[in-house]
Write a protein that holds these residues in place. Structure first.
Motif, PDB file in Angstrom:
ATOM      1  N   LEU A  91       0.836  -1.206   0.000  1.00 15.21           N
ATOM      2  CA  LEU A  91       0.000   0.000   0.000  1.00 15.21           C
ATOM      3  C   LEU A  91       0.869   1.255   0.000  1.00 15.21           C
ATOM      4  CD1 LEU A  91      -2.905   1.090   0.162  1.00 15.21           C
ATOM      5  CD2 LEU A  91      -2.706   1.003   2.660  1.00 15.21           C
ATOM      6  N   ALA A  92       1.948   1.220   0.756  1.00 17.42           N
ATOM      7  CA  ALA A  92       2.828   2.386   0.852  1.00 17.42           C
ATOM      8  C   ALA A  92       3.716   2.563  -0.366  1.00 17.42           C
ATOM      9  CB  ALA A  92       3.703   2.267   2.103  1.00 17.42           C
ATOM     10  N   SER A  93       3.938   1.498  -1.131  1.00 13.58           N
ATOM     11  CA  SER A  93       4.914   1.561  -2.223  1.00 13.58           C
ATOM     12  C   SER A  93       4.314   1.904  -3.579  1.00 13.58           C
ATOM     13  CB  SER A  93       5.643   0.223  -2.336  1.00 13.58           C
ATOM     14  OG  SER A  93       4.752  -0.802  -2.729  1.00 13.58           O
ATOM     15  N   MET A  94       2.994   1.970  -3.678  1.00 14.70           N
ATOM     16  CA  MET A  94       2.367   2.139  -4.994  1.00 14.70           C
ATOM     17  C   MET A  94       2.866   3.390  -5.714  1.00 14.70           C
ATOM     18  SD  MET A  94      -1.578   0.974  -4.410  1.00 14.70           S
ATOM     19  CE  MET A  94      -2.031  -0.730  -4.157  1.00 14.70           C
ATOM     20  N   GLU A  95       2.752   4.530  -5.077  1.00 12.86           N
ATOM     21  CA  GLU A  95       3.174   5.774  -5.721  1.00 12.86           C
ATOM     22  C   GLU A  95       4.689   5.930  -5.690  1.00 12.86           C
ATOM     23  OE1 GLU A  95       0.451   9.167  -4.699  1.00 12.86           O
ATOM     24  OE2 GLU A  95      -0.523   7.591  -3.520  1.00 12.86           O
ATOM     25  N   TYR A  96       5.323   5.421  -4.634  1.00 10.91           N
ATOM     26  CA  TYR A  96       6.777   5.517  -4.510  1.00 10.91           C
ATOM     27  C   TYR A  96       7.461   4.782  -5.653  1.00 10.91           C
ATOM     28  CZ  TYR A  96      11.424   5.054  -2.360  1.00 10.91           C
ATOM     29  OH  TYR A  96      12.776   5.088  -2.112  1.00 10.91           O
ATOM     30  N   MET A  97       7.072   3.531  -5.914  1.00 12.03           N
ATOM     31  CA  MET A  97       7.718   2.733  -6.953  1.00 12.03           C
ATOM     32  C   MET A  97       7.323   3.202  -8.351  1.00 12.03           C
ATOM     33  SD  MET A  97       9.665   0.785  -5.232  1.00 12.03           S
ATOM     34  CE  MET A  97      10.267  -0.275  -6.536  1.00 12.03           C
ATOM     35  N   LYS A  98       6.110   3.704  -8.488  1.00 13.74           N
ATOM     36  CA  LYS A  98       5.661   4.190  -9.795  1.00 13.74           C
ATOM     37  C   LYS A  98       6.547   5.315 -10.303  1.00 13.74           C
ATOM     38  CE  LYS A  98       1.580   6.039 -12.154  1.00 13.74           C
ATOM     39  NZ  LYS A  98       0.156   6.445 -11.998  1.00 13.74           N
ATOM     40  N   ARG A 102      10.145   1.097 -13.708  1.00 12.89           N
ATOM     41  CA  ARG A 102       9.093   0.515 -14.549  1.00 12.89           C
ATOM     42  C   ARG A 102       8.980  -0.992 -14.330  1.00 12.89           C
ATOM     43  NH1 ARG A 102      11.224  -1.420 -19.604  1.00 12.89           N
ATOM     44  NH2 ARG A 102      13.480  -1.102 -19.768  1.00 12.89           N
ATOM     45  N   TYR A 103       9.823  -1.535 -13.468  1.00 14.17           N
ATOM     46  CA  TYR A 103       9.790  -2.971 -13.190  1.00 14.17           C
ATOM     47  C   TYR A 103       8.954  -3.256 -11.945  1.00 14.17           C
ATOM     48  CZ  TYR A 103      13.684  -2.830 -16.467  1.00 14.17           C
ATOM     49  OH  TYR A 103      14.467  -2.609 -17.567  1.00 14.17           O
ATOM     50  N   ARG A 104       7.752  -2.734 -11.942  1.00 12.79           N
ATOM     51  CA  ARG A 104       6.940  -2.854 -10.732  1.00 12.79           C
ATOM     52  C   ARG A 104       6.324  -4.245 -10.575  1.00 12.79           C
ATOM     53  NH1 ARG A 104       5.878   2.017 -12.917  1.00 12.79           N
ATOM     54  NH2 ARG A 104       3.810   1.544 -13.708  1.00 12.79           N
ATOM     55  N   GLY A 146      18.650  -4.642  -3.599  1.00 12.82           N
ATOM     56  CA  GLY A 146      19.378  -4.089  -4.738  1.00 12.82           C
ATOM     57  C   GLY A 146      18.496  -3.834  -5.946  1.00 12.82           C
ATOM     58  N   PHE A 147      17.225  -3.581  -5.722  1.00 15.49           N
ATOM     59  CA  PHE A 147      16.267  -3.484  -6.825  1.00 15.49           C
ATOM     60  C   PHE A 147      16.566  -2.305  -7.751  1.00 15.49           C
ATOM     61  CE2 PHE A 147      12.127  -3.071  -8.906  1.00 15.49           C
ATOM     62  CZ  PHE A 147      11.852  -4.402  -9.170  1.00 15.49           C
ATOM     63  N   PHE A 148      17.029  -1.192  -7.184  1.00 12.32           N
ATOM     64  CA  PHE A 148      17.398  -0.037  -8.017  1.00 12.32           C
ATOM     65  C   PHE A 148      18.830  -0.239  -8.507  1.00 12.32           C
ATOM     66  CE2 PHE A 148      14.322   2.808  -5.411  1.00 12.32           C
ATOM     67  CZ  PHE A 148      13.248   2.328  -6.157  1.00 12.32           C
TER      68      PHE A 148
END
Length: 488
Positions: A91-98, A102-104, A146-148
């Motif tokens: 819920l907290a990551s939706m806008e942050y990761m967007k 683009r690898y959501r 290490g996702f980024f």
């Protein structure tokens, strides 16, 4: 037990696996509609959580998969924690990761798989299954930290996490092999039975069992970020996407405590005197080093990393204070649930702030009360709970674990814990000082993202509700610890 009943007992894990595969498939099929996968992933936690709560309400207590996994109130309690933690993170990551990748689809699928691994960790009753579930959790965590890939800090944090994890996994596996060599079994109850039958030959066996316990504790300590296996934590938290740091601070830590309790109380209660002494020393050093180092931090994610190290030291006080059993272990489980909402809440507040400002520096929180008064107010409540101040959930949790230490006769442990809690006020309220008493860099109000703020409000309501009326959670904890009441 027939296959249908086993599938029902494994329904939380199977639902998480199915949803992870669905998210992977949707991400491949609809690359231009990646926003959909976030909602699909979030919806996956609801049925898994409902299944875990249903089985918990039914009083389920059965072994499956040839005794490798046990579905009981204890494991289901931690499955609920895992689902709640991951649901809040998504819920907290939706806008942050967007805004950052683009690898959501891969991100959310990996979160679902990490949650699956966490639920398996708490259910494992065999050393082989414990090792496999921890490694499953570790592999997903390494990738998430290490996702980024283009961010040097994220790559550095992921590499350090992987290297420390590889070393501690080797230590843990060697400890497990020693235990198998001494007892001839990897089943936790089988180990306890074998050790109980060795009383006549205990002195020579002792020199094999004690190193085994110590090495396994080292492996578990890595996930709990206990000293001296904590060095990865600040760099991983700082470099990882903040939602991942949120998950690492509450999910794997709680599951590692579940495994620690299961192994110590089921397999080696006969060596309680020895592992209590080991854990007591680790607890003292962990809470003290975590708090003293946190004072010097200028990055809020690093500060919260050292704070989480200190919090693990507090929780370990409850593990040490086994006698009286009910208070000590009750305190651990209660504290972990209170810590979930408290630490997840403050991390998600950091997500909301950094999403707008692109900064994690404590100095940039100056004058926040003028720019986002609601965010400043809830962060005060979370810091109060982390410091153990009433009327928050953290206060009740610390009251239970420190009270258990007093009743067990470990007065110095409780005193040092209280002193460390007082020390923690210095760095928690340093952020409060920045927010309320220093001028902001600009008077322009912050436009905070909706989803993280919704998660923050859920957390702050539960932190206050648990603090003001703790009895329902205490009752749930009481039901969940009875299966571990195996101490002679």
């Amino acid at each position: 037990m027939d296959s249908a009943e086993s599938l029902i007992l494994l329904s939380p894990q199977l639902l998480l696996l199915a949803w992870a595969l669905v998210v992977f498939g949707l991400d491949l099929a609809f690359k231009k509609s990646r926003d959909v996968v976030a909602y699909v992933a979030l919806s996956g936690f609801a049925p898994a959580l409902v299944a875990a709560v249903y089985l918990l309400g039914q009083g389920t207590n059965q072994s499956i998969l040839s005794g490798m996994v046990r579905v009981d109130a204890f494991s289901l309690y931690f499955a609920v924690i895992a689902c709640l933690a991951a649901g809040l993170v998504i819920l907290a990551s939706m806008e942050y990761m967007k805004a950052r990748t683009r690898y959501r689809g891969e991100f959310y699928a990996l979160l679902l798989l990490a949650t699956l691994a966490m639920s398996l960790m708490s259910s494992s009753t065999n050393l082989i299954m414990i090792y496999l579930s921890i490694e499953f959790m570790s592999l997903t965590s390494y990738v998430l930290v290490g996702f980024f890939r283009d961010d040097p800090k994220s790559a550095e944090g992921g590499l350090k996490y992987f290297l420390f994890g590889a070393v501690t996994s080797a230590l843990m596996l060697y400890g497990m092999s020693l235990m198998y060599g001494a007892t001839g079994t990897t089943d936790l109850q089988g180990i306890a039975s074998s050790l109980a039958g060795m009383q006549a030959t205990m002195p020579p066996t002792r020199w094999l069992i004690l190193p085994s316990i110590l090495l396994m504790i080292a492996g578990f300590s890595f996930k709990m970020a206990l000293v001296p296996f904590h060095q990865w934590s600040p760099d991983a938290y700082e470099g990882a996407p903040t939602p991942v740091a949120t998950l690492l601070s509450v999910g794997p830590k709680a599951m590692a405590f579940a495994i620690l309790l299961r192994v110590l109380l089921t397999a080696v209660p006969a060596f309680q005197f020895d592992w209590v002494a080991i854990l007591m020393g680790i607890s003292l050093v962990t809470m003290t080093l975590g708090n003293l180092t946190a004072i010097r931090q200028t990055n809020i994610k690093r500060m919260l990393a050292y704070s989480s190290i200190a919090q693990a030291g507090y929780i370990l006080v409850g593990v040490v204070s086994i006698v009286p059993f009910t208070i000590g272990i009750h305190g651990v489980l209660f504290y972990l649930m209170a810590y979930l909402f408290t630490n997840a809440g403050v991390f998600i507040a950091v997500i909301a702030f950094s999403h707008v400002t692109n900064s994690d520096e404590i100095s940039d929180y100056a004058g926040l009360v003028r720019r986002a008064p609601a965010l400043a107010a809830v962060m005060v409540i979370f810091f109060m709970s982390l410091a153990g101040l009433p009327p928050t959930a953290g206060f009740v949790g610390k009251l239970l674990v420190f009270g258990a230490a007093v009743q067990a006769g470990y007065y110095y442990l409780a005193i040092i814990g209280v002193v460390n809690s007082v020390i923690s006020v210095a760095y928690y309220f340093n952020v409060v000082r920045q927010m309320f008493f220093l001028p902001p860099p600009t008077e322009e109000p912050l436009s905070l993202p909706g989803f993280p703020m919704a998660a923050v409000m859920v957390c702050v309501v539960l932190v206050m509700a648990i603090g003001l009326y703790a009895q329902p959670l205490i009752d749930l904890v009481s039901r969940s610890v009875t299966v571990l009441a195996m101490i002679p």
